[in-house]
Write an enzyme that holds these catalytic residues in place. Structure first.
Site, short mmCIF file in Angstrom:
data_model
loop_
_atom_site.label_atom_id
_atom_site.label_comp_id
_atom_site.label_asym_id
_atom_site.label_seq_id
_atom_site.Cartn_x
_atom_site.Cartn_y
_atom_site.Cartn_z
N ASN A 162 -49.35 12.18 8.79
CA ASN A 162 -48.24 12.63 9.63
C ASN A 162 -48.10 14.15 9.61
O ASN A 162 -47.12 14.69 10.10
CB ASN A 162 -46.91 12.02 9.16
N HIS A 199 -36.77 2.43 12.67
CA HIS A 199 -37.41 2.52 11.35
C HIS A 199 -36.61 1.77 10.27
O HIS A 199 -35.38 1.67 10.35
CB HIS A 199 -37.51 4.00 10.97
N GLU A 232 -34.41 6.28 17.07
CA GLU A 232 -35.42 7.29 16.78
C GLU A 232 -35.69 8.03 18.09
O GLU A 232 -35.48 7.48 19.17
CB GLU A 232 -36.73 6.61 16.34
N SER A 291 -41.81 5.53 15.35
CA SER A 291 -42.85 5.86 14.37
C SER A 291 -44.10 4.99 14.50
O SER A 291 -45.19 5.44 14.17
CB SER A 291 -42.29 5.75 12.96
N ASP A 300 -32.70 10.08 15.06
CA ASP A 300 -33.71 10.33 14.02
C ASP A 300 -34.91 10.98 14.71
O ASP A 300 -35.65 10.33 15.44
CB ASP A 300 -34.09 8.99 13.38
N HIS A 339 -40.28 12.25 13.91
CA HIS A 339 -41.61 12.45 14.49
C HIS A 339 -41.59 13.38 15.70
O HIS A 339 -42.64 13.60 16.31
CB HIS A 339 -42.23 11.10 14.86
N LYS A 387 -43.25 15.67 7.65
CA LYS A 387 -44.24 15.30 8.67
C LYS A 387 -44.82 16.60 9.26
O LYS A 387 -45.61 17.25 8.58
CB LYS A 387 -43.59 14.37 9.67
#
Ligand code: PMP
Length: 389
Positions: free
Chosen positions: A45, A131, A174, A178, A203, A206, A237
């Site tokens: 990541n 997640h 998110e 992910s 969130d 990523h 990440k």
């Protein structure tokens, strides 16, 4: 008890769902050593490959001379190192928020934030593919949970309309999922926030460092920087370090300092992690070349994989799901790739839904043209042999 555990583990082995740890050593940003053999890591990541950048590594090294190896106490009890304040201030400014708070990691941040800002009588609307840390955060809160279809703002609105809860309403999502690599419909979700007076907790683990012209994250893509009620992301990440943070209005941050149990009752991060995060942040703050180089690799690999007939679903960025289906078949593909010197691990339930096991390929800035061509060629070869394409 031992029998029960033994039986469950045996079942995992029979069905291809068993996990064992692979002990590796890093050789470079993208190469690793496993069982004395070199592999190209296709599942890191570290999107910007900053975890080995000299500025980042030297910052961590230097901070140990000043701060020591560990903090050995919680921030509320034994004093909070000055570096926390600097990093919190700079990360909040970078992402367009007024205030920030560092947590030990993203898992603890999500649990701490959600279980603290919600209370009994509230309701949390949560994307079905969120997640595990968001799932667990909902479990630990006393609010009611309503699951909406993945990335489906219409279903979310239907459920918002139907809900008769008197308390506050929260949406949990998110920004970039992910395991699927697709982007949440943030504009529509934000409109629902305004229409129904709902709070959004985003969130952006990523998205940070990867999406948006400046790379500040997915909010930037939608012109919504700094507009969520609560935002979290991680340093572990794209920023190549470790730790996580919450961003919100100062009063929310003040409340988290006073009530978030995963902040209050745990040892603060070692300052080497914070120093590395700060160095990464300063590298990408005014320089988009890291992100631009990453996107050149993303575009190249995606184009070639799509042309070869891989179904990349709705993914849009460095996370590329190659959905195989069955656990055993996914493990077989993983093993065939390992034979070719490619480290790409099978992702199976409960990380993804039953029947949706996959290879979760991640594209990083550090790949060379040669790395990418070899990975593409090998994936095509194995994809054909296993009749995936
Ligand atoms: N949120 C998302 C979307 C994640 O993918 C992850 C980690 N994979 C986390 C939170 C947890 O972050 P951390 O690894 O820092 O605990």
């Amino acid at each position: 008890m031992r029998n029960r555990i033994y039986e469950i583990l045996e079942y995992f082995k029979e069905t291809g769902n068993y996990r064992s740890l692979k002990y590796i050593q890093p050789l470079s940003a993208t190469k690793i050593l496993y069982n004395s053999k070199e592999y190209l890591n296709l599942c890191s990541n570290s999107y910007l490959s900053l975890h080995v950048h000299p500025d980042v590594v030297n910052a961590a090294r230097g901070s140990i001379d000043k701060y020591g190896a560990g903090t050995c106490s919680s921030r509320s009890v034994s004093g909070s190192m000055d570096l926390c304040k600097t990093l919190e201030h700079e990360i909040a400014e970078y992402k367009g928020y007024k205030s920030g708070l560092i947590f030990s990691n993203g898992y603890m941040a999500n649990i701490g934030i959600v279980s603290t800002i919600t209370q009994e009588g509230d309701v949390i609307f949560t994307d079905e593919l969120n997640h595990s840390s968001l799932i667990d955060s909902t479990r630990l809160s006393r609010a009611k949970k309503v699951i909406y279809r993945h990335g489906d703002a219409d279903d979310l609105e239907k459920k918002l309309k139907k809900d008769k809860t008197k308390g506050k309403k929260f949406i949990l999502t998110e920004s970039v999922f992910s395991m699927d690599g697709d982007i949440a419909p943030l504009r529509e979700i934000y409109q629902l926030k305004e229409k129904y007076g709902v709070h959004i907790m985003l969130d952006d683990a990523h998205g940070t460092g990867v999406f948006g012209e400046k790379g500040t994250g997915v909010e930037e893509l939608f012109g919504l920087s700094g507009r969520m009620d609560t935002h979290m992301a991680t340093f572990g990440k794209a920023l190549g370090s470790f730790g996580a943070f919450a961003l919100a209005d100062p009063v929310v941050i003040e409340f988290l300092i006073n009530r978030a149990r995963t902040f209050m009752y745990t040892t603060a991060l070692p300052m080497s992690s914070l120093a590395a995060s700060l160095a990464s942040l300063r590298l990408i703050e005014n320089n988009t070349s890291f992100k631009d180089e990453l996107w050149r690799n993303i575009d190249y690999m995606r184009k070639n994989l799509l042309q070869a007939g891989f179904d990349l679903k709705n993914s849009a960025g460095p996370i590329v799901p190659i959905v195989v289906g069955e656990d055993k078949k996914t493990v077989k593909m993983q093993d065939l790739l390992m034979k070719k010197g490619l480290f790409l691990q099978a992702i199976r339930p409960p990380t993804v839904p039953e029947g949706a096991s996959r290879l979760r390929l991640t594209i990083v800035r550090g790949f060379t043209m040669e790395d990418m061509d070899y990975a593409i060629e090998s994936l095509i070869d194995i994809g054909r042999k296993t009749r995936l394409i």
